[in-house]
Every structure is written in structure tokens, then in C-alpha cells.
Enzyme design. Structure first.
Site, PDB file in Angstrom:
ATOM      1  N   LYS A 182       0.880  -1.182   0.000  1.00 55.41           N
ATOM      2  CA  LYS A 182       0.000   0.000   0.000  1.00 55.41           C
ATOM      3  C   LYS A 182       0.912   1.225   0.000  1.00 55.41           C
ATOM      4  O   LYS A 182       1.462   1.608   1.029  1.00 55.41           O
ATOM      5  CB  LYS A 182      -0.886  -0.005   1.247  1.00 55.41           C
ATOM      6  CG  LYS A 182      -2.203   0.742   1.128  1.00 55.41           C
ATOM      7  CD  LYS A 182      -2.121   2.222   0.863  1.00 55.41           C
ATOM      8  CE  LYS A 182      -1.830   3.073   2.078  1.00 55.41           C
ATOM      9  NZ  LYS A 182      -1.653   4.514   1.708  1.00 55.41           N
ATOM     10  N   GLU A 205       9.657   1.369  10.950  1.00 61.86           N
ATOM     11  CA  GLU A 205      10.754   2.328  10.714  1.00 61.86           C
ATOM     12  C   GLU A 205      10.141   3.708  10.713  1.00 61.86           C
ATOM     13  O   GLU A 205       9.366   4.061   9.822  1.00 61.86           O
ATOM     14  CB  GLU A 205      11.442   2.023   9.395  1.00 61.86           C
ATOM     15  CG  GLU A 205      12.057   0.634   9.412  1.00 61.86           C
ATOM     16  CD  GLU A 205      13.084   0.396   8.318  1.00 61.86           C
ATOM     17  OE1 GLU A 205      13.128   1.147   7.344  1.00 61.86           O
ATOM     18  OE2 GLU A 205      13.840  -0.574   8.471  1.00 61.86           O
ATOM     19  N   CYS A 213      13.944  10.914   6.626  1.00 58.83           N
ATOM     20  CA  CYS A 213      13.789  10.509   8.023  1.00 58.83           C
ATOM     21  C   CYS A 213      15.108  10.566   8.778  1.00 58.83           C
ATOM     22  O   CYS A 213      15.148  10.874   9.963  1.00 58.83           O
ATOM     23  CB  CYS A 213      13.218   9.101   8.089  1.00 58.83           C
ATOM     24  SG  CYS A 213      14.222   7.896   7.203  1.00 58.83           S
ATOM     25  N   GLU A 221       9.865  16.310  14.939  1.00 57.02           N
ATOM     26  CA  GLU A 221      10.278  16.164  13.549  1.00 57.02           C
ATOM     27  C   GLU A 221       9.481  17.144  12.679  1.00 57.02           C
ATOM     28  O   GLU A 221       8.252  17.136  12.693  1.00 57.02           O
ATOM     29  CB  GLU A 221       9.999  14.723  13.104  1.00 57.02           C
ATOM     30  CG  GLU A 221      10.481  14.435  11.706  1.00 57.02           C
ATOM     31  CD  GLU A 221      10.162  13.003  11.277  1.00 57.02           C
ATOM     32  OE1 GLU A 221       9.007  12.577  11.435  1.00 57.02           O
ATOM     33  OE2 GLU A 221      11.075  12.319  10.785  1.00 57.02           O
TER      34      GLU A 221
HETATM   35  P1  NAP Z   1       2.472   8.446   7.604  1.00 58.04           P
HETATM   36  O1  NAP Z   1       1.501   9.540   7.567  1.00 58.04           O
HETATM   37  O2  NAP Z   1       2.658   7.712   8.856  1.00 58.04           O
HETATM   38  O3  NAP Z   1       2.096   7.474   6.419  1.00 58.04           O
HETATM   39  C1  NAP Z   1       2.876   6.365   6.050  1.00 58.04           C
HETATM   40  C2  NAP Z   1       1.999   5.347   5.350  1.00 58.04           C
HETATM   41  O4  NAP Z   1       1.049   4.815   6.269  1.00 58.04           O
HETATM   42  C3  NAP Z   1       1.181   5.909   4.201  1.00 58.04           C
HETATM   43  O5  NAP Z   1       1.105   4.963   3.168  1.00 58.04           O
HETATM   44  C4  NAP Z   1      -0.159   6.123   4.870  1.00 58.04           C
HETATM   45  O6  NAP Z   1      -1.222   6.246   3.975  1.00 58.04           O
HETATM   46  C5  NAP Z   1      -0.250   4.891   5.717  1.00 58.04           C
HETATM   47  N1  NAP Z   1      -1.247   4.933   6.789  1.00 58.04           N
HETATM   48  C6  NAP Z   1      -1.781   6.028   7.395  1.00 58.04           C
HETATM   49  N2  NAP Z   1      -2.666   5.645   8.335  1.00 58.04           N
HETATM   50  C7  NAP Z   1      -2.716   4.288   8.324  1.00 58.04           C
HETATM   51  C8  NAP Z   1      -3.446   3.313   9.079  1.00 58.04           C
HETATM   52  N3  NAP Z   1      -4.301   3.662  10.019  1.00 58.04           N
HETATM   53  N4  NAP Z   1      -3.225   2.016   8.798  1.00 58.04           N
HETATM   54  C9  NAP Z   1      -2.347   1.641   7.861  1.00 58.04           C
HETATM   55  N5  NAP Z   1      -1.639   2.522   7.110  1.00 58.04           N
HETATM   56  C10 NAP Z   1      -1.809   3.833   7.350  1.00 58.04           C
HETATM   57  O7  NAP Z   1       3.915   8.985   7.213  1.00 58.04           O
HETATM   58  P2  NAP Z   1       4.267   9.968   6.020  1.00 58.04           P
HETATM   59  O8  NAP Z   1       3.846  11.333   6.398  1.00 58.04           O
HETATM   60  O9  NAP Z   1       3.785   9.395   4.730  1.00 58.04           O
HETATM   61  O10 NAP Z   1       5.842   9.858   5.994  1.00 58.04           O
HETATM   62  C11 NAP Z   1       6.675  10.672   6.739  1.00 58.04           C
HETATM   63  C12 NAP Z   1       7.145   9.959   7.989  1.00 58.04           C
HETATM   64  O11 NAP Z   1       7.825   8.765   7.639  1.00 58.04           O
HETATM   65  C13 NAP Z   1       8.134  10.768   8.768  1.00 58.04           C
HETATM   66  O12 NAP Z   1       7.867  10.650  10.130  1.00 58.04           O
HETATM   67  C14 NAP Z   1       9.465  10.110   8.442  1.00 58.04           C
HETATM   68  O13 NAP Z   1      10.477  10.306   9.387  1.00 58.04           O
HETATM   69  C15 NAP Z   1       9.067   8.695   8.336  1.00 58.04           C
HETATM   70  N6  NAP Z   1      10.066   7.932   7.589  1.00 58.04           N
HETATM   71  C16 NAP Z   1      10.836   7.026   8.252  1.00 58.04           C
HETATM   72  C17 NAP Z   1      11.806   6.312   7.568  1.00 58.04           C
HETATM   73  C18 NAP Z   1      12.675   5.289   8.259  1.00 58.04           C
HETATM   74  O14 NAP Z   1      13.267   4.479   7.581  1.00 58.04           O
HETATM   75  N7  NAP Z   1      12.779   5.288   9.570  1.00 58.04           N
HETATM   76  C19 NAP Z   1      11.984   6.529   6.203  1.00 58.04           C
HETATM   77  C20 NAP Z   1      11.196   7.463   5.564  1.00 58.04           C
HETATM   78  C21 NAP Z   1      10.227   8.155   6.265  1.00 58.04           C
HETATM   79  P3  NAP Z   1      -1.599   7.726   3.431  1.00 58.04           P
HETATM   80  O15 NAP Z   1      -0.538   8.063   2.486  1.00 58.04           O
HETATM   81  O16 NAP Z   1      -2.916   7.616   2.815  1.00 58.04           O
HETATM   82  O17 NAP Z   1      -1.624   8.639   4.634  1.00 58.04           O
END
Ligand code: NAP
Ligand code: MG
Length: 528
Positions: A197, A272, A305, A407
Site C-alpha cells: 500500500k 521504521e 527521516c 520532527e
Molecule cells: P504516515 O503519515 O505515517 O504514512 C505512512 C503510510 O502509512 C502511508 O502509506 C499512509 O497512507 C499509511 N497509513 C496512514 N494511516 C494508516 C493506518 N491507520 N493504517 C495503515 N496505514 C496507514 O507517514 P508519512 O507522512 O507518509 O511519511 C513521513 C514519515 O515517515 C516521517 O515521520 C518520516 O520520518 C518517516 N520515515 C521514516 C523512515 C525510516 O526508515 N525510519 C523513512 C522514511 C520516512 P496515506 O498516504 O494515505 O496517509
């Protein structure tokens, strides 16, 4: 006029036809509801495509397809699985320019990075896990005798990595295909089937990956792509009781939802998450290198990230460092990410731009100084219609300040000073996160002493952002649960099994040797 035009299932983006429907059981399908959602380009904030909006029916169909395809894929001998993964890598390499351009249109990251770094790495990720499966995933054997034994009767312990079942992989928008390949490649190599997804803000390259995998000969149902919102498609996937692994990269609040859903089924989960990583410039650092590494933290408009967003600089070199940093940062070119002269592109979404500016304005209102930047790039936003934020450096912040603790995920760095190693460590470790840290020092022993005291999944010394796939990757504290990479990936995506055989109950000819067990693995008979 209806609010959304009738979706074209294959819009053309950057000259590439993309089918934006789901990919389930080897075919394209629309949502049962017929609904779609718009995908925008951050370059000019215009609509690129309508994407199928998945919900429960699509999530359930995809998990059912993955479950049905699992036994045959799990029983496919590792060398045959590896061949298909290499064919996927070939497909990525063949379509590298298309993938680079589509990803840039979709998430606004630099096309030059996609061409030179990201897309070649995506191909490498598939090759790496294919090769790790066939070359490095040895099956250790060791002998045991119980302490009560009178007669010597050896038990041979044989450890195997058995495929686990259908995996749900959920990825963010900041590096879409890169993250997807980090998960899809080891999950498939391990003999699992997958439902991916992608993020709603960057769904396009996942659709192309489905095409590439099909062309590479991956059987129907082994890789499924469900498009949609996290709260709908994502939630339905992570709640599904037939899912045997969930690997998620994204934010802490989403991870908490997912962990809660996973708990109901005791589904093993790899998380992650975000970071607020420090970049420490010690008093013995090479200042040119320190400034270069510090400016690199604006990469991908700060949407990384791992970014070392907290510059921690020894007070004796702070004035010189800041002056040089400002000089170097003001030479960065901000603009259209399709232009190869651009260093910093747009941020992903209007909502994200607002969020970034909120952090900066609250910091300034609380007494911080924006020594560079401090707001959106209004010239560019008027000219291109896009979502550009000026690279910003905030000073005058205490450790408790929101901009130091939370963040921001935009091109915003903070700078604090320290006067001793103890103070540097207290600042560096003084957040809820623990994803990464960078140390810049000219004295190896000093750098090692600091590195040893940092709480982080990855510490870089005099370098940044290099990830060797053989090494473990993940975060401590709120930055994650679990590690992926090399054998750690297979540990997560497999059910590890120990088979203990009483050796002397068999004739000598029937007693397995290590050599014979690896032959067994080659034939795939222990992967059923
Ligand atoms: P996010 O809002 O948490 O979304 C990540 C993914 O989860 C998206 O595909 C999102 O769908 C999905 N999602 C949201 N709610 C969900 C639920 N209830 N059940 C299952 N899936 C769900 O994060 P983001 O804003 O896209 O990404 C930024 C974050 O990712 C930052 O905090 C960054 O630090 C972190 N990140 C971490 C790493 C690492 O390796 N540690 C790498 C890259 C990014 P939608 O797109 O529809 O919201
Ligand atoms: Mg987009």
C-alpha cells in the site's frame, strides 16, 4: 460537472502510461465503490492523475490473492525466486529514466538524484536480496548433548528460514520506490507474498513496479498493490488476520495505530519511523567537511527521516561554522526538480508546507532567530505555483523547544552549541527519537568515544546517508521497532525453525551433513 472527472485508468505522466488502478491477483481492477482520489504534483500543485481509492473489499481481495499464491511461491526453489528478482532489477534498469521522471513529477524530489542514485539503488535492492538468499542464507547446523547423557547421542540442530506468509508493506511518500523496494525485495526473496500500500501522495511508481514485476515473470498474486488512503485501505490491510508480517515506514502516530491493529492478531511488525537526528561537529572537526555534511541535510527539501536536523556545534568553532554554513547554503539553487541545476525542490503537499511554516513561526515567536530562510519561497511559489520552502536555519533555541524536539520534515535545521562531550551527548540523546546520528571529528578515538555513547540505530562518522544493505537498519526509542538489512531482513520476514534430529537413530548414510542440507535447500524441499 462532477467534482472529479471520470478517471482515465492510464494517464500519461512524463510521457509514461500508468495504470492507476489496483493490481490484485495479476490483473488491474477498479475499486468496488468506483471511487478515486486525486494525485497532485508538488512541482506546480496540479493534478497528475486520479487513483483508485481502495477500501475493505480491495484489501481483502488482495490478502486472499496473496494467501492463495503463497504455497507455490514459498515452494519455488530459492535460485528460481532469485532469478525473478534479478529480472525485476533488469526491468527497473530498463525503465530507469521513466521511473526517475514519474517519481519526480509525483513527489517533487530531484530528477538528478532519481537518475544517479535512487533508481539504480532500487535495482540493486532487488539484486542484493536475491543474492543474499542464494549465497549468504546458510543454514547453520550445530550439535547438542544433554548434560544427563550417559551414552553419547548427538542431536543435530538444523536452523531454517521458512517463508512466513502474506506480508503487508506500507510506505511513505518521501522516497516511494526506494522504500518499497527495501521491503518488497526481501519479503519476496524470503518466499513470502506481498500486498503493498503506497502513500496516497506518491502512488505512481508502485503501479509501475507491478508492471515490471509481471513482465519479469512474477506469478499472479505474489505481489499485489492496493492504492488508497491509509485510514481505509491501509487500516483494512493491517487488521487482516491472514497477514503474517507487517512492515511499515512512516510516522509515529500511524505506527501506533498499526501496532494496535497488529496486536489483535499478534502479527509481527517492523516499524521504521521518524527521527530528529543530531549532527555533532566536534572542536577537532574539518570545518569544510562539517559544513558540506550540514548542508546535505537539506536534501530532498528536508524530507528525509535520517536527516541530521539538529546541528550541535562546539562553542569554540560555532561562529566560523555558522558563517561558512550560511555562505554555502545561500549558494543552493531552489527550483523545479526536473531541472538538473536544482539543489532543493518543493515540499510534498500544501498541508505539509503549512505544517513546516507553523513550526518555524512558533519558534520565531518564542524567540528563535531564522538566520537564513524562515518562510515559503514566495517568488517561486508564484512563478511555478508550487510548494517551495526556503532552506532555514534556526538559532537561539533551548533543548525543550518544539523545533528541537519534534520532527519538522522540511528544510529546517536548528543549531545549538555545547562546551564538553558530556553536554554534546546530553543534547544529542535528549529527544524521544533515536534513528541516526552523525559525528564530524578529525580524531578517530574522540569520534569513537562519542559514537559509543549515542542512542541511534545508525551512527555516521565523517559521512552521511550511506546504507550498506548487509548491515542492520532501524531506529531506537520512538524511531522504530526491529531491524532490517541482510540476515536481519530474513529473520523478520521468515519463521525461523530449528529441527533437532537424534543422529544415532539413523544409519551413517542417512545422517545429514552440512553439505547435504544445503543441497536440500537448493532443491527447495525445505521451503514448502
Ligand atoms: P504516515 O503519515 O505515517 O504514512 C505512512 C503510510 O502509512 C502511508 O502509506 C499512509 O497512507 C499509511 N497509513 C496512514 N494511516 C494508516 C493506518 N491507520 N493504517 C495503515 N496505514 C496507514 O507517514 P508519512 O507522512 O507518509 O511519511 C513521513 C514519515 O515517515 C516521517 O515521520 C518520516 O520520518 C518517516 N520515515 C521514516 C523512515 C525510516 O526508515 N525510519 C523513512 C522514511 C520516512 P496515506 O498516504 O494515505 O496517509
Ligand atoms: Mg503526488
Amino acid at each position: 460537472m462532477p467534482p472529479h472527472p471520470t478517471p482515465t485508468p492510464t494517464p500519461t505522466i512524463a510521457g509514461v502510461h500508468i495504470d492507476t488502478r489496483h493490481w490484485i491477483n495479476g490483473r488491474r481492477s477498479e475499486s468496488a465503490s468506483g471511487e478515486t482520489f486525486p494525485d497532485l504534483s508538488p512541482i506546480d500543485n496540479t493534478e497528475l492523475a486520479q487513483i483508485s481509492r481502495g477500501g475493505k473489499p480491495e484489501a481483502h481481495a488482495a490478502v486472499a490473492a496473496a494467501k492463495a499464491a503463497f504455497p507455490a511461491w514459498a515452494a519455488t526453489p530459492p535460485p528460481a525466486r532469485a532469478r525473478i528478482l534479478h529480472a525485476i532489477a533488469d526491468g527497473v534498469e530498463k525503465r530507469l529514466e521513466e521511473l526517475a521522471q514519474v517519481e519526480t513529477a509525483d513527489n517533487g524530489a530531484l530528477v538528478r538524484s532519481h537518475r544517479r542514485g535512487v533508481m539504480p539503488r532500487v535495482a540493486h535492492n532487488f539484486r542484493f536480496f536475491a543474492d543474499w538468499l542464494t549465497n549468504n542464507l546458510s543454514h547453520p547446523d550445530f550439535d547438542t548433548k544433554t548434560h544427563t547423557e550417559v551414552h553419547s547421542n548427538t542431536r543435530r540442530n538444523h536452523v531454517s528460514w521458512d517463508p512466513a506468509g502474506p506480508c503487508v508493506l506500507i510506505t511513505p511518500w518521501n522516497a516511494p520506490l526506494m522504500m518499497e523496494s527495501w521491503k518488497v525485495a526481501p519479503a519476496l526473496a524470503a518466499g513470502n507474498t506481498v500486498v503493498l500500500k503506497p502513500a496516497e501522495w506518491s502512488p505512481l511508481t508502485a503501479s509501475l513496479l507491478a508492471d515490471i514485476a509481471a513482465e519479469a515473470g512474477l506469478p499472479a498474486g505474489v505481489l499485489n498493490v492496493v492504492q488508497g488512503y491509509g485510514a481505509e485501505a491501509g487500516q483494512a490491510l493491517v487488521e487482516h488476520p491472514d497477514v503474517r508480517r507487517i512492515s511499515f515506514t512512516g510516522s509515529v502516530p500511524t505506527a501506533q495505530h498499526i501496532a494496535t491493529a497488529a496486536a489483535a492478531n499478534l502479527t509481527p511488525t517492523s516499524l521504521e519511523l521518524g527521527g530528529k537526528s543530531p549532527l555533532l561537529v566536534l572542536d577537532d572537526a574539518d570545518l569544510d567537511l562539517a559544513v558540506e555534511l550540514a548542508v546535505e541535510q537539506y536534501d530532498n527539501a528536508g524530507q528525509v527521516c535520517l536527516a541530521g536536523t539538529r546541528l550541535l556545534v562546539h562553542e569554540s568553532i560555532e561562529a566560523e561554522f555558522t558563517q561558512r554554513f550560511i555562505g554555502r547554503a545561500s549558494n543552493l539553487t531552489q527550483g523545479d526538480p526536473r531541472d538538473t541545476a536544482t539543489d532543493i525542490g518543493p515540499n510534498i503537499h500544501a498541508r505539509q508546507l503549512e505544517k513546516i511554516d507553523g513550526f518555524v513561526q512558533r519558534a520565531v515567536a518564542a524567540g528563535a532567530t531564522a538566520v537564513i530562510g524562515g518562510g515559503p519561497n514566495t517568488d517561486l511559489n508564484e512563478r511555478l505555483g508550487g510548494l517551495y520552502y526556503r532552506p532555514t536555519l534556526l538559532t537561539g533555541l533551548g533543548q525543550d523547544a518544539e523545533a528541537v524536539q519534534e520532527e519538522i520534515f522540511g528544510p529546517v535545521l536548528t543549531l545549538q552549541t555545547f562546551s564538553s562531550d558530556d553536554e554534546a551527548i546530553a543534547l544529542a540523546n535528549g529527544t524521544r527519537f533515536g534513528l541516526a546520528a552523525t559525528v564530524v571529528s578529525g580524531d578517530r578515538a574522540h569520534a569513537d568515544r562519542i559514537a559509543a555513547r549515542l542512542v541511534a540505530g545508525t551512527v555516521w562518522v565523517n559521512c552521511f546517508y550511506v546504507r550498506d544493505l548487509r548491515a542492520p537498519f532501524g531506529g531506537s526509542r520512538r524511531s522504530g521497532v526491529g531491524r532490517e538489512g541482510g540476515t536481519w531482513s530474513f529473520d523478520f520476514y521468515c519463521d525461523l525453525k530449528n529441527t533437532v534430529t537424534a543422529q544415532q537413530t539413523f544409519t551413517a548414510q542417512q545422517t545429514f551433513t552440512t553439505q547435504q542440507t544445503s543441497t536440500t535447500q537448493e532443491s527447495g524441499s525445505d521451503h514448502g
